[in-house]
Design a protein around this motif. Structure first.
Motif, PDB file in Angstrom:
ATOM      1  N   LEU A 246      -0.718 -12.029  -0.008  1.00  0.00           N
ATOM      2  CA  LEU A 246      -1.663 -12.353  -1.061  1.00  0.00           C
ATOM      3  C   LEU A 246      -3.077 -12.414  -0.486  1.00  0.00           C
ATOM      4  O   LEU A 246      -3.277 -13.001   0.587  1.00  0.00           O
ATOM      5  N   VAL A 247      -4.034 -11.821  -1.200  1.00  0.00           N
ATOM      6  CA  VAL A 247      -5.423 -11.828  -0.775  1.00  0.00           C
ATOM      7  C   VAL A 247      -6.291 -12.251  -1.952  1.00  0.00           C
ATOM      8  O   VAL A 247      -6.328 -11.564  -2.978  1.00  0.00           O
ATOM      9  N   GLU A 248      -6.995 -13.377  -1.772  1.00  0.00           N
ATOM     10  CA  GLU A 248      -7.878 -13.881  -2.826  1.00  0.00           C
ATOM     11  C   GLU A 248      -9.296 -13.355  -2.635  1.00  0.00           C
ATOM     12  O   GLU A 248      -9.722 -13.058  -1.513  1.00  0.00           O
ATOM     13  N   SER A 249     -10.030 -13.289  -3.736  1.00  0.00           N
ATOM     14  CA  SER A 249     -11.442 -12.956  -3.692  1.00  0.00           C
ATOM     15  C   SER A 249     -12.103 -13.513  -4.942  1.00  0.00           C
ATOM     16  O   SER A 249     -11.422 -13.920  -5.892  1.00  0.00           O
ATOM     17  N   GLY A 250     -13.431 -13.507  -4.942  1.00  0.00           N
ATOM     18  CA  GLY A 250     -14.172 -13.925  -6.123  1.00  0.00           C
ATOM     19  C   GLY A 250     -14.863 -15.265  -6.004  1.00  0.00           C
ATOM     20  O   GLY A 250     -15.642 -15.650  -6.879  1.00  0.00           O
ATOM     21  N   GLY A 251     -14.603 -16.007  -4.930  1.00  0.00           N
ATOM     22  CA  GLY A 251     -15.282 -17.279  -4.763  1.00  0.00           C
ATOM     23  C   GLY A 251     -16.775 -17.087  -4.499  1.00  0.00           C
ATOM     24  O   GLY A 251     -17.194 -16.068  -3.949  1.00  0.00           O
TER      25      GLY A 251
ATOM     26  N   SER B 207      -9.633 -13.423  -8.103  1.00  0.00           N
ATOM     27  CA  SER B 207      -8.581 -12.410  -8.101  1.00  0.00           C
ATOM     28  C   SER B 207      -7.632 -12.665  -6.951  1.00  0.00           C
ATOM     29  O   SER B 207      -8.047 -13.099  -5.868  1.00  0.00           O
ATOM     30  N   CYS B 208      -6.375 -12.368  -7.185  1.00  0.00           N
ATOM     31  CA  CYS B 208      -5.341 -12.497  -6.161  1.00  0.00           C
ATOM     32  C   CYS B 208      -4.546 -11.197  -6.173  1.00  0.00           C
ATOM     33  O   CYS B 208      -3.780 -10.937  -7.106  1.00  0.00           O
ATOM     34  N   VAL B 209      -4.758 -10.373  -5.160  1.00  0.00           N
ATOM     35  CA  VAL B 209      -4.014  -9.126  -5.042  1.00  0.00           C
ATOM     36  C   VAL B 209      -2.725  -9.404  -4.279  1.00  0.00           C
ATOM     37  O   VAL B 209      -2.766  -9.951  -3.172  1.00  0.00           O
ATOM     38  N   VAL B 210      -1.624  -9.021  -4.886  1.00  0.00           N
ATOM     39  CA  VAL B 210      -0.305  -9.331  -4.333  1.00  0.00           C
ATOM     40  C   VAL B 210       0.373  -8.041  -3.904  1.00  0.00           C
ATOM     41  O   VAL B 210       0.361  -7.047  -4.633  1.00  0.00           O
TER      42      VAL B 210
ATOM     43  N   ILE C 140      -5.295 -18.247 -16.643  1.00  0.00           N
ATOM     44  CA  ILE C 140      -4.615 -17.410 -15.664  1.00  0.00           C
ATOM     45  C   ILE C 140      -4.046 -16.194 -16.385  1.00  0.00           C
ATOM     46  O   ILE C 140      -3.593 -16.291 -17.535  1.00  0.00           O
ATOM     47  N   SER C 141      -4.100 -15.053 -15.725  1.00  0.00           N
ATOM     48  CA  SER C 141      -3.551 -13.837 -16.311  1.00  0.00           C
ATOM     49  C   SER C 141      -3.097 -12.913 -15.190  1.00  0.00           C
ATOM     50  O   SER C 141      -3.446 -13.124 -14.025  1.00  0.00           O
TER      51      SER C 141
ATOM     52  N   ASN D  61      -1.312  -5.098  -9.597  1.00  0.00           N
ATOM     53  CA  ASN D  61      -0.739  -6.089  -8.680  1.00  0.00           C
ATOM     54  C   ASN D  61      -1.681  -7.275  -8.473  1.00  0.00           C
ATOM     55  O   ASN D  61      -1.811  -7.783  -7.357  1.00  0.00           O
ATOM     56  N   THR D  62      -2.311  -7.704  -9.527  1.00  0.00           N
ATOM     57  CA  THR D  62      -3.354  -8.719  -9.416  1.00  0.00           C
ATOM     58  C   THR D  62      -3.147  -9.836 -10.433  1.00  0.00           C
ATOM     59  O   THR D  62      -2.792  -9.572 -11.591  1.00  0.00           O
ATOM     60  N   VAL D  63      -3.369 -11.057  -9.969  1.00  0.00           N
ATOM     61  CA  VAL D  63      -3.384 -12.227 -10.837  1.00  0.00           C
ATOM     62  C   VAL D  63      -4.797 -12.788 -10.818  1.00  0.00           C
ATOM     63  O   VAL D  63      -5.414 -12.902  -9.753  1.00  0.00           O
ATOM     64  N   TYR D  64      -5.298 -13.142 -11.990  1.00  0.00           N
ATOM     65  CA  TYR D  64      -6.672 -13.618 -12.120  1.00  0.00           C
ATOM     66  C   TYR D  64      -6.699 -15.087 -12.528  1.00  0.00           C
ATOM     67  O   TYR D  64      -5.781 -15.599 -13.171  1.00  0.00           O
ATOM     68  N   LEU D  65      -7.799 -15.732 -12.182  1.00  0.00           N
ATOM     69  CA  LEU D  65      -8.066 -17.070 -12.686  1.00  0.00           C
ATOM     70  C   LEU D  65      -9.505 -17.063 -13.210  1.00  0.00           C
ATOM     71  O   LEU D  65     -10.450 -17.006 -12.427  1.00  0.00           O
ATOM     72  N   GLN D  66      -9.617 -17.062 -14.524  1.00  0.00           N
ATOM     73  CA  GLN D  66     -10.925 -17.093 -15.159  1.00  0.00           C
ATOM     74  C   GLN D  66     -11.374 -18.536 -15.281  1.00  0.00           C
ATOM     75  O   GLN D  66     -10.666 -19.375 -15.848  1.00  0.00           O
ATOM     76  N   MET D  67     -12.570 -18.823 -14.766  1.00  0.00           N
ATOM     77  CA  MET D  67     -13.054 -20.194 -14.705  1.00  0.00           C
ATOM     78  C   MET D  67     -14.444 -20.299 -15.315  1.00  0.00           C
ATOM     79  O   MET D  67     -15.445 -20.098 -14.623  1.00  0.00           O
ATOM     80  N   PRO D  68     -14.533 -20.606 -16.599  1.00  0.00           N
ATOM     81  CA  PRO D  68     -15.831 -20.832 -17.233  1.00  0.00           C
ATOM     82  C   PRO D  68     -16.226 -22.308 -17.146  1.00  0.00           C
ATOM     83  O   PRO D  68     -15.439 -23.168 -16.771  1.00  0.00           O
ATOM     84  N   ASN D  69     -17.446 -22.585 -17.505  1.00  0.00           N
ATOM     85  CA  ASN D  69     -17.927 -23.972 -17.600  1.00  0.00           C
ATOM     86  C   ASN D  69     -17.599 -24.791 -16.343  1.00  0.00           C
ATOM     87  O   ASN D  69     -17.063 -25.900 -16.427  1.00  0.00           O
TER      88      ASN D  69
END
Length: 121
Positions: A4-9, A21-24, A70-71, A77-85
């Motif tokens: 697993l590789v995260e990105s987007g921070g 994003s989490c590429v699996v 989360i989606s 092959n990616t899981v997302y975490l959308q974080m508003p506000n």
């Protein structure tokens, strides 16, 4: 084995938004529940959200419910975490993990390296 590789921070102001994003990868990854966790400085790692492999059900910690989403995109092959506000209290290293079935980090077998999210003005 699952990787697993995260990105987007990033560093954003309060009220801003980020999408992690989490590429699996790995031969059996579609069968794993994927979870997002976070660990703030000096605190224990906590579950944020997870998406169940079998039916796509989603679960959220009370602290982010009705705010984060989360989606997954199986084709990418990616899981997302959308974080508003975003709030300063959301500042932490965010990790994605595979192999569990809840928001308990001890239940997960595979972990990414983490991505830093900092909320500050």
């Amino acid at each position: 084995q699952v990787q697993l590789v995260e990105s987007g921070g990033d560093l954003v102001q309060p009220g801003g938004s980020l999408r992690l994003s989490c590429v699996v990868s790995g031969r059996t990854w579609p069968g794993y529940t994927i979870g997002w966790f976070r660990q703030a400085s000096g605190k224990e790692r906590e579950g944020v959200s997870c998406i169940i492999s079998s039916d796509g059900s989603t679960y959220y910690a009370d602290s982010v419910k009705d705010r984060f989403t989360i989606s997954r995109d199986s084709a990418k092959n990616t899981v997302y975490l959308q974080m508003p506000n975003l709030e300063p209290e959301d500042t932490a290293v965010y990790y994605c993990a595979a192999g569990g079935s809840s928001l308990d980090p001890d239940a997960y077998d595979y972990w990414g390296q983490g991505t830093q999210v900092t909320i500050s003005s």
